[in-house]
Every structure is written in C-alpha cells, then in structure tokens.
Design a protein around this motif. Structure first.
Motif, PDB file in Angstrom:
ATOM      1  N   ILE A 126      -9.124  70.975 -14.097  1.00 28.73           N
ATOM      2  CA  ILE A 126      -9.884  71.334 -15.295  1.00 28.73           C
ATOM      3  C   ILE A 126      -8.911  71.299 -16.470  1.00 28.73           C
ATOM      4  N   ARG A 127      -9.226  70.491 -17.459  1.00 23.73           N
ATOM      5  CA  ARG A 127      -8.362  70.408 -18.642  1.00 23.73           C
ATOM      6  C   ARG A 127      -9.031  71.193 -19.775  1.00 23.73           C
ATOM      7  N   VAL A 128      -8.477  72.334 -20.105  1.00 23.09           N
ATOM      8  CA  VAL A 128      -9.020  73.161 -21.183  1.00 23.09           C
ATOM      9  C   VAL A 128      -8.384  72.711 -22.494  1.00 23.09           C
ATOM     10  N   ILE A 129      -9.228  72.344 -23.448  1.00 22.93           N
ATOM     11  CA  ILE A 129      -8.722  71.848 -24.735  1.00 22.93           C
ATOM     12  C   ILE A 129      -9.413  72.593 -25.873  1.00 22.93           C
ATOM     13  N   ASP A 130      -8.772  72.568 -27.023  1.00 21.21           N
ATOM     14  CA  ASP A 130      -9.408  73.087 -28.238  1.00 21.21           C
ATOM     15  C   ASP A 130     -10.140  71.906 -28.848  1.00 21.21           C
ATOM     16  N   GLN A 131     -11.392  71.748 -28.430  1.00 17.06           N
ATOM     17  CA  GLN A 131     -12.142  70.528 -28.748  1.00 17.06           C
ATOM     18  C   GLN A 131     -12.345  70.348 -30.249  1.00 17.06           C
ATOM     19  N   ARG A 132     -12.060  69.134 -30.713  1.00 21.63           N
ATOM     20  CA  ARG A 132     -12.259  68.824 -32.123  1.00 21.63           C
ATOM     21  C   ARG A 132     -13.743  68.605 -32.391  1.00 21.63           C
ATOM     22  N   VAL A 133     -14.258  69.298 -33.376  1.00 20.39           N
ATOM     23  CA  VAL A 133     -15.639  69.123 -33.801  1.00 20.39           C
ATOM     24  C   VAL A 133     -15.645  68.283 -35.071  1.00 20.39           C
ATOM     25  N   ILE A 134     -16.441  67.228 -35.066  1.00 13.65           N
ATOM     26  CA  ILE A 134     -16.535  66.371 -36.251  1.00 13.65           C
ATOM     27  C   ILE A 134     -17.689  66.858 -37.108  1.00 13.65           C
ATOM     28  N   GLU A 135     -17.369  67.231 -38.329  1.00 13.05           N
ATOM     29  CA  GLU A 135     -18.381  67.743 -39.244  1.00 13.05           C
ATOM     30  C   GLU A 135     -18.747  66.693 -40.287  1.00 13.05           C
TER      31      GLU A 135
END
Length: 526
Positions: free
Chosen positions: A409-418
């Motif tokens: 499981i790769r936990v990431i601080d997912q980038r949100v595109i706004e």
C-alpha cells in the motif's frame, strides 16, 4: 371566430404488450382540419397510438372517441379514417387509376362517380395523365402520392400517416413535406402524422405532440414547442440547444456557470435546481469586454447559410495517471487447492481516517477461489502495518486455510487539481492491474474509474459529484506488460452559436444574449 370542433379524443389510453406498458395513460384532443404530428424516437409509442385509432390493435384501457362516439367496437373499414403506411402498400398488379379507385369500387360507387373522383385526386396530387401507369415503375415520391390519393378518395374525416416519407431521399422528402401540407390545406381534413424527424414536424404541423416512453411530454404549436420547451428532453429533441444546469436565484434571476443572469421566468423556489436552454441563434459573439461571459473559440464550421461556432466558456478539468500492467502470475499465489490474488494500490493520506478491511479488500481487488471449480472463497484475515503517514506499507490477505498473499500500500499526499473557473476539482491514483483483469472487464471505462479511485467534485459543494470521462489509447484485447497513461476529465462548458459572422479559432470572445432568450425549465427526473 368560431372555435374548432373536437374530432378525436384519446381518454387515458393504456396499451400493454405482455409485461411491457407501451402507452401509459394518453389524454389528447385533436380538432378538425388540424395537421397534428406525433413526434418522438423509436419505441416511444407514437405508432401504437396511431394503430389504436386506426383499429388495427385494441387499447388495454381507455377510450377513443371520434366525433363524440366511442369507436372501440368498430372495425377499421367502418371508421371514418384512412391510413397511409410507411411502405405505401400499393397493389402491384393494378395501375394508378385502379389503385386509387379500389376503395370506391368496394363501396360499389357508380362508374361515372368513381371516374370523377379519381380524376380529381390525380389533379390534386399532380399526376394527371398517369392513370394508366404501372405503379411498380414509378418513383418513390410518385408512389407515395398515389397512396395518399387512394386514402383521400374515400373522403375520410381523418387521414393517418405512419412515417410515409421515411423511404424517400433527402431532396424528395423535403419536396413532399410541402406537398403534403398543401394537400391537407386544400382538402381541409384532419391529418395525423407520425415521424421521428423534428424538421418534418416543424415544417408541416399545426400542432406537435412530443412523446417519450409512452407518455406525452408537451403539446403545442411548432413555435410553442421550439421557444418554450417544458423540459430538457423536449428542448434537445426539437431544434439545436445549449442546455446547462442552473439554479433559480429568485424570480427573473437564474445562475449558471457561477454567474447570475436576468431572465423572464418566475414561479420557481429560491435556489431551485433548473435546466436552462439558450438556442444557438440567440447568442451573439461580441468583443470579450462586452460579453456577459467570455470564452475561447474552439471550432468554426461553415454550414452554407451560417457558421456554427463552438465557444468553450469553462474549460474542463483533467488528470492523467499511470496504469501499471503486470503479468497474470504477478499477483496470484496458489497453495494446495486454493488460489488468492491482490494488487498493490495507492491510498490518499486524507482517505486513511476510518478506512476498514472491506475498503482495503476493494482497493486491492483481493479475491480467493478454488481453481478446480472456480468457486469463490472468503478472505478471512487481513494484517497490515499501515499508518496514517506518507510511506510504503505491507498488507497480507489470507484465507481460513492459511493461503495468503502480501502486497504493498503506497500512502501518498494526493495532489488535487483545482479548476476555479469551473468551480471543480479532480483527483485520481496510479494503479496496478494484470492483463487478465483488464481483458476480463465487462465495463472497462467504469472499472478504470474505480481502479484509479477517480472522482471530481464542486469546490463550493464537495458532496456534488461531477461526471467523469475516461480516455486511453491501448487495446484491451492485445494489451501487454507496461505502463499506460489513463486520463480522466470533466466536460467543459461549450456553447454552440449560429451566426453569419466569421470568427477565427483560438480567439477569446464575449458571448451576449437577451433576458428573453434564456428559457428556464423544471429539472427533469429520469
């Protein structure tokens, strides 16, 4: 001016074929000398309604009145109406004269009366001198005229026309539209015309009846239907439309694309969700400083009389992720009579809170089975060192017999595109799949969204989901190991404009329209 006389009344007509309800309680009045068009897509029930009126099938429930009398028990030949069918149904062994005269001969009319009526019909349809002609040698348009004359010569109160122009080519079809309207006006009887062609309906009708799935959506003149559609279905079925989601701020003010516009509509609840329609010919392209909204010209097509220009006022939002395709054996472990599989997967730091075993199984697409019988067995245990921190963790899935597989499981601080102009955001994850999983997918576009946990939402309302499109350039049938980009995107706002003025692609422009050109409709439920 005297009111027109009601000639036909459909009263709550229901028609069932086996377990399928084709007509769901039709109520409709038709008046003398009207040209009425039943308009809708295939399967909407328009031909069924016509056939019930003609006496060819019987309604399951309801009444049909002709001149105030119930005609349920009258056979077709005793009803004061005649039908022109899609394939004309002319008698190939008879010439033009005998085809037209057929009904009169059945009625045993006098020969001189028959002759007078047939010649009158030939003049009406523009085929004088063709009485001895073999109908099989005539063009489609000529055959159709003979079929109309054969029906009209019996002097019916109503003429029923079941898509009679569908077999004609485009040029002849247009000619016959005007010809049919001329004939109807000249003979002065009621025509009921069935078609799925909106242009035919607009060209010929006094009254249009829009149908959908066995129900009437709207009844009105062509002008009423076009200018004041009652819902999104009618607006999109008649003419070309720009239809957008909106909210009624208050009487005479509607909001769409996060802009408030003056309109002329009233009677909605404050902030009620609505559909908004603006016709392409009602929008003007102006300098960007003078527009009520701005956009970029994305395409220009010359249509002969006008240009069709597409202007993107709100750009779509896009995110691209990588699909890691592995060998089929890369994520399968077999022990004894059992097999188990699972995928590595990505997890957003924000999604960690409250995550449970069911969601971990779903994200990893973990499953166990007995290969010999292909019977699924449950995953009895999950163990993991997962923490609420960015990093790489292990997760082990096991059956009750101890067959297990360990994945990452790769936990990431997912980038949100706004996309602030569109008031929306989008996110998706890279993901891992085997060749078999991709090839065995029954709905690949849907599965790709699930596998990538792709989602989009409104910035001002995170609970309001937005539909996502998916795009990829691999062929699922011939895919092999590797990394493949998959793009998820929202649909930007495009406005279609019909104008006589040319505008070059790529130019930033303004769009202008009047308050009366905005038509607000109730939100349609499906």
């Amino acid at each position: 001016m005297d009111e027109k006389r009601k000639i036909i009344e459909f009263k709550h007509i229901v028609k069932n074929f086996d377990d399928m309800q084709v007509l769901k309680g039709i109520d409709l009045d038709i008046y003398e000398n009207e040209f009425v068009t039943l308009l809708g897509p295939s399967g909407c029930g328009k031909t069924t309604l016509l056939r019930i009126l003609g006496g060819f099938i019987e309604a399951t429930d309801g009444q049909v009145l002709l001149n105030g009398e119930d005609i349920k028990d009258l056979p077709p030949y005793k009803r004061e109406l005649n039908t022109v069918f899609q394939k004309y149904a002319l008698f190939p062994h008879m010439n033009v004269y005998d085809n037209i005269a057929f009904g009169l001969k059945i009625k045993k009319e006098a020969k001189d009366v028959i002759d007078q009526k047939v010649m009158k019909m030939l003049k009406l349809i523009g085929l004088e001198g063709y009485e001895k002609k073999d109908v099989t040698l005539m063009s489609g348009g000529q055959q159709q005229r003979v079929a109309i004359a054969r029906a009209l010569v019996n002097e019916p109160a109503v003429l029923l026309l079941d898509e009679p122009l569908s077999a004609l080519d485009a040029r002849l079809r247009k000619e016959m539209q005007y010809e049919l309207k001329r004939i109807q006006q000249e003979v002065g009887i009621t025509f009921i015309f069935v078609t799925h062609d909106q242009e035919e309906a607009l060209t010929m009708s006094d009254k249009i009846v829009i149908m959908k799935e066995g129900e009437i959506q709207q009844v009105g003149t062509p002008q009423d239907i076009y200018n004041e559609p009652v819902n999104r279905y009618v607006a999109s079925f008649i003419g070309e439309s720009n239809i957008v989601d909106g909210r009624m701020v208050k009487d005479e003010v509607v909001r769409f694309d996060d802009i408030d516009f003056e309109c002329v509509d009233k009677g909605f609840k404050p902030m009620e969700k609505v559909d908004v329609v603006i016709r392409p010919e009602d929008i003007d392209i102006v300098d960007k400083e003078k527009g009520k909204m701005t956009g970029i010209v994305s395409s220009v097509l010359f249509k002969g009389v006008h240009y069709e220009i597409m202007v993107e006022t709100v750009p779509g939002t896009t995110v691209t992720v990588n699909m890691h395709v592995q060998k089929n054996s890369a994520n399968v472990v077999s022990e004894g009579e059992e097999s188990i599989s699972a995928n590595d997967f990505y997890l957003d730091l924000e999604d960690m809170e409250g995550i449970d075993e069911k969601e971990i199984i779903a994200r990893a697409d973990a499953q166990a089975w007995i290969p010999e019988t292909d019977e699924n067995i449950s995953i009895a245990n999950i163990s993991t060192d997962l923490k609420q921190e960015v990093g790489e963790y292990e997760v082990t899935f096991s059956t009750s017999n101890g067959t297990s597989i360990t994945r990452k499981i790769r936990v990431i601080d997912q980038r949100v595109i706004e996309n602030k102009k569109a008031n929306e955001a989008i996110s998706a994850f890279n993901f891992f799949k085997t060749i078999d999983e991709i090839q065995e997918s029954m709905a690949l576009d849907t599965d790709l969204r699930v596998w990538a946990n792709a989602q989009a939402w409104k910035l001002t309302d995170e609970d309001e989901d937005i539909e996502l499109n998916v795009d990829y350039d691999f062929d699922a049938e011939s895919i092999h190991e590797g990394i493949y980009p998959v793009t998820f995107s929202t649909t930007g706002r495009m406005f279609k404009i019909h104008t006589t003025k040319y505008c070059e692609e790529g130019k930033e422009v303004g769009l202008s329209f009047q308050a009366e050109n905005i038509h607000v409709m109730e939100k349609m439920g499906f």
